[in-house]
Write an enzyme that holds these catalytic residues in place. Structure first.
Site, PDB file in Angstrom:
ATOM      1  N   ASP A 265      25.061 -35.303 -20.531  1.00 12.27           N
ATOM      2  CA  ASP A 265      24.147 -34.369 -19.853  1.00 12.27           C
ATOM      3  C   ASP A 265      24.051 -33.016 -20.563  1.00 12.27           C
ATOM      4  O   ASP A 265      23.318 -32.128 -20.126  1.00 12.27           O
ATOM      5  CB  ASP A 265      24.549 -34.177 -18.391  1.00 12.27           C
ATOM      6  CG  ASP A 265      25.880 -33.443 -18.212  1.00 12.27           C
ATOM      7  OD1 ASP A 265      26.569 -33.188 -19.233  1.00 12.27           O
ATOM      8  OD2 ASP A 265      26.235 -33.132 -17.059  1.00 12.27           O
TER       9      ASP A 265
ATOM     10  N   ASP B 230      40.916 -19.633 -13.229  1.00 15.63           N
ATOM     11  CA  ASP B 230      40.105 -18.421 -13.120  1.00 15.63           C
ATOM     12  C   ASP B 230      39.597 -18.313 -11.686  1.00 15.63           C
ATOM     13  O   ASP B 230      38.820 -19.159 -11.229  1.00 15.63           O
ATOM     14  CB  ASP B 230      38.924 -18.512 -14.087  1.00 15.63           C
ATOM     15  CG  ASP B 230      38.416 -17.151 -14.522  1.00 15.63           C
ATOM     16  OD1 ASP B 230      38.474 -16.226 -13.702  1.00 15.63           O
ATOM     17  OD2 ASP B 230      37.956 -17.025 -15.672  1.00 15.63           O
TER      18      ASP B 230
ATOM     19  N   ASP C 286      39.434 -12.632 -11.719  1.00 14.69           N
ATOM     20  CA  ASP C 286      38.219 -12.087 -12.316  1.00 14.69           C
ATOM     21  C   ASP C 286      37.769 -10.805 -11.608  1.00 14.69           C
ATOM     22  O   ASP C 286      37.684 -10.755 -10.373  1.00 14.69           O
ATOM     23  CB  ASP C 286      37.095 -13.128 -12.227  1.00 14.69           C
ATOM     24  CG  ASP C 286      35.792 -12.613 -12.785  1.00 14.69           C
ATOM     25  OD1 ASP C 286      35.711 -12.455 -14.013  1.00 14.69           O
ATOM     26  OD2 ASP C 286      34.868 -12.342 -11.991  1.00 14.69           O
TER      27      ASP C 286
ATOM     28  N   GLU D 275      41.720  -9.271 -14.561  1.00 17.17           N
ATOM     29  CA  GLU D 275      40.801  -8.772 -15.563  1.00 17.17           C
ATOM     30  C   GLU D 275      40.710  -7.259 -15.392  1.00 17.17           C
ATOM     31  O   GLU D 275      40.278  -6.757 -14.366  1.00 17.17           O
ATOM     32  CB  GLU D 275      39.422  -9.404 -15.388  1.00 17.17           C
ATOM     33  CG  GLU D 275      38.426  -8.940 -16.435  1.00 17.17           C
ATOM     34  CD  GLU D 275      37.027  -9.470 -16.179  1.00 17.17           C
ATOM     35  OE1 GLU D 275      36.245  -9.538 -17.129  1.00 17.17           O
ATOM     36  OE2 GLU D 275      36.728  -9.802 -15.017  1.00 17.17           O
TER      37      GLU D 275
ATOM     38  N   HIS E  47      35.395 -15.180 -23.419  1.00 20.49           N
ATOM     39  CA  HIS E  47      34.045 -15.631 -23.072  1.00 20.49           C
ATOM     40  C   HIS E  47      33.057 -14.492 -22.888  1.00 20.49           C
ATOM     41  O   HIS E  47      31.847 -14.738 -22.821  1.00 20.49           O
ATOM     42  CB  HIS E  47      34.102 -16.466 -21.788  1.00 20.49           C
ATOM     43  CG  HIS E  47      34.553 -15.677 -20.595  1.00 20.49           C
ATOM     44  ND1 HIS E  47      35.844 -15.221 -20.467  1.00 20.49           N
ATOM     45  CD2 HIS E  47      33.888 -15.237 -19.495  1.00 20.49           C
ATOM     46  CE1 HIS E  47      35.954 -14.550 -19.334  1.00 20.49           C
ATOM     47  NE2 HIS E  47      34.785 -14.547 -18.728  1.00 20.49           N
ATOM     48  N   ASP E  48      33.542 -13.267 -22.809  1.00 20.95           N
ATOM     49  CA  ASP E  48      32.670 -12.108 -22.608  1.00 20.95           C
ATOM     50  C   ASP E  48      32.460 -11.296 -23.875  1.00 20.95           C
ATOM     51  O   ASP E  48      31.897 -10.201 -23.828  1.00 20.95           O
ATOM     52  CB  ASP E  48      33.249 -11.190 -21.523  1.00 20.95           C
ATOM     53  CG  ASP E  48      32.987 -11.709 -20.119  1.00 20.95           C
ATOM     54  OD1 ASP E  48      31.989 -12.435 -19.930  1.00 20.95           O
ATOM     55  OD2 ASP E  48      33.777 -11.403 -19.213  1.00 20.95           O
TER      56      ASP E  48
END
Length: 578
Positions: free
Chosen positions: A54, A127, A228, A282, A349-350
């Site tokens: 997918d 997370d 987070d 975070e 990832h940021d």
């Protein structure tokens, strides 16, 4: 070197490692914790590996690569959210905290994945997104439709009869942090996107809901939590006004409000202590004291400080100065030398890819510069966090036009920049360099179509350089970035001096070389790193009496005379000292 051979080597040295570590600590008092000694590997699940065609990564893809994860020598996996979500912010907008987004698989798949990790000595860090939920969560759907809802106080509301609420900055919404809902003639608060309403931590019932969610996952084998955006969880919505331009000091006004520490202590007693799990939030506030108040052991709140001064040094193509790089890492190490613990990282990832922001991604230097950066991260005091693909030297994806972006952060910033009349050509140059979409491209497994990530159409375009940068190719190359990473994790796992040892900066004013020692009792190591594309040399008394070179990404020795070192471009060396 194939995977089976690599994995078979693990059993050979594990016993020796254990005996060596016991000897190292026999005469030294150390507060040993697995989350200090570990190396955390971050997986962005929708980009790791797809097994059902997918175009989105899934749990079965991770299960297929458990042996690969073990071969890396990492000791824990931190995975980005995989809960049910409308995916406005790629899973950071949760609509059901106890359910799996079907695109990733089932709860049974999750349990099999975690069990497989545990069997390979790898812990799992979840997370948790509890500063806000999705606006599709049943709590918010009920709350927005009735002021009498049992979930009304799970969120922050401003009744319209009081007039418009005071302006409040939103990270993703250029129009501000309050949005109106006609159903109850009121405004709700959102620190991020309008589809991410902030949860009301001032409500004890909401806090208990969160603790119960964390217990649910701890009982499924989760070993730790990454919280987070948690430094923003405590709110004061009555704040009448903020000074003009306060957005640049957003954390100062909205981060780490005093009540947050009460909530963390409550969380520690409810979840961390009884389930023997750890937590990292975070963000770490604006000062060292902020960070210590979060993670010092006697505070009984969190365990690891995760701050952003490291990655904030290279937000534009102008790059950074090595002198600033040394100063920031040395200053944070000094601040936590006696108490507390910090994370050490350069990518996630940021943020854009490690080698593009802090190294040199040109074909000539990509291999050695990534090896240098990984050597640095895995030889510093603190818990190293490495991001999937950085063990290969994956690079940024060139995206010069806004039409290529899907990330809500990028689109929001573009809209705000255009409204402010900024130079959009310059804006796009910076966005192309620094966008977090660079870090979310599919994992590059081999040189087949779509890099072996999927048999379908990938959700994000695969980097065209996958034929040169991929796991299969690097597995068989003893000098690859991948095998260098494995050497570094092995060295760190075997030598507690690289975990707990004192750090001392050498050659602080050298414009090319970052040199430092790590010392724990009689164990001493010297780390030499040339952060430039030119040869570098220096006279260094500490280079005398060196016993053995443990790590070297070149064939040439850096020691040319009794105390003179000569390093090739981006050469990285770790040497045992007398």
């Amino acid at each position: 070197m194939n995977r089976i051979f690599i994995i078979s080597l693990l059993g050979i040295f594990l016993t020796a490692c254990s005996e060596k570590v016991e000897k190292q600590t026999a005469e030294i008092q150390i507060d040993r914790q697995w989350w200090k000694e570990g190396t955390l590997y971050q997986i962005y699940p929708q980009s790791f590996k797809d097994t059902d065609g997918d175009g989105f990564g899934d749990f079965r893809g991770i299960i297929d690569e458990l042996d690969y994860l073990q071969s890396l020598g990492i000791t824990a996996v931190w995975m980005n959210p995989f809960f049910e979500s409308p995916m406005v912010d790629n899973g950071y907008d949760v609509s059901n905290y106890r359910a799996i987004n079907p695109r990733y698989g089932t709860m049974e798949d999750f349990e099999e994945m975690v069990k497989g990790m545990k069997e390979r000595g790898i812990r799992f860090v979840l997370d948790v997104v509890v500063n806000h939920s999705s606006d599709q969560h049943e709590w918010f759907q009920s709350a927005k439709n009735s002021r009498n809802s049992e979930y009304r106080d799970y969120y922050h509301w401003w009744p319209a009869e009081k007039g418009e609420p005071p302006y409040r900055y939103s990270l993703f919404d250029p129009e501000g942090g309050w949005d109106y809902v006609k159903e109850t003639d009121s405004y709700y608060l959102h620190t991020f996107a309008e589809q991410q309403p902030d949860l009301n931590w001032e409500n004890p019932k909401l806090r208990q809901e969160v603790y119960d969610i964390m217990k649910f996952w701890a009982e499924k084998g989760v070993d730790g939590f990454r919280m987070d955006a948690f430094q923003f969880a405590s709110k004061d919505i009555t704040y009448p006004e903020f000074p003009e331009g306060y957005e640049s000091e957003f954390i100062k006004y909205h981060g780490l409000r005093p009540a947050l520490h009460d909530y963390l202590k409550e969380m520690y007693l409810e979840v961390m202590e009884p389930y023997n799990v750890f937590a990292v939030a975070e963000g770490a506030g604006s000062t060292f004291q902020d960070a210590h108040d979060l993670v010092d052991a006697d505070r009984k709140e969190l365990q690891v400080a995760y701050h952003f001064e490291y990655v904030d040094m290279s937000r534009t193509p102008a790059g950074y100065e090595l002198s600033d790089f040394k100063e920031v890492f040395s200053r944070w190490d000094s601040a936590f030398a006696e108490k507390g613990w910090i994370a050490v990282f350069l990518s996630n990832h940021d943020n854009a890819r490690l080698v593009d922001r802090f190294g040199n991604s040109s074909p000539e230097f990509r291999r050695v510069t990534t090896q240098l950066l990984n050597t640095f991260l895995l030889s510093m005091r603190g818990t190293p966090y490495t991001y999937y693909g950085d063990e290969l030297g994956m690079t940024n994806l060139d995206m010069p036009t806004i039409e290529e972006y899907v990330d809500i952060d990028a689109l929001g910033k573009y809209k705000a920049a255009k409204a402010a009349g900024q130079d959009m050509e310059e804006f796009m140059e910076v966005l192309n360099y620094s966008s977090r979409e660079n870090a979310r491209t599919p994992m590059q497994w081999n040189d087949s179509e779509n890099a072996g990530f999927t048999t379908g159409t990938p959700w994000k375009r695969v980097n065209p350089n996958y034929k040169e940068i991929n796991v299969e190719q690097q597995n068989s190359d003893p000098n690859s970035v991948l095998n260098h990473f494995r050497k570094m994790t092995k060295l760190r796992n075997e030598n507690l001096v690289l975990v707990y040892g004192d750090y001392e900066l050498l050659l602080p004013d050298h414009e090319q070389i970052y040199a430092y020692t790590r010392i724990l009792g009689e164990d001493k190591m010297l780390v030499l790193l040339n952060f430039s594309d030119k040869p570098a040399e220096a006279t260094l008394p500490e280079a005398q009496g060196l016993i053995e070179i443990f790590i070297n990404n070149y064939d040439s020795s850096p020691i040319k005379a009794e105390s003179k070192i000569v390093l090739e471009p981006y050469q990285a060396v770790i040497v045992k000292m007398n």
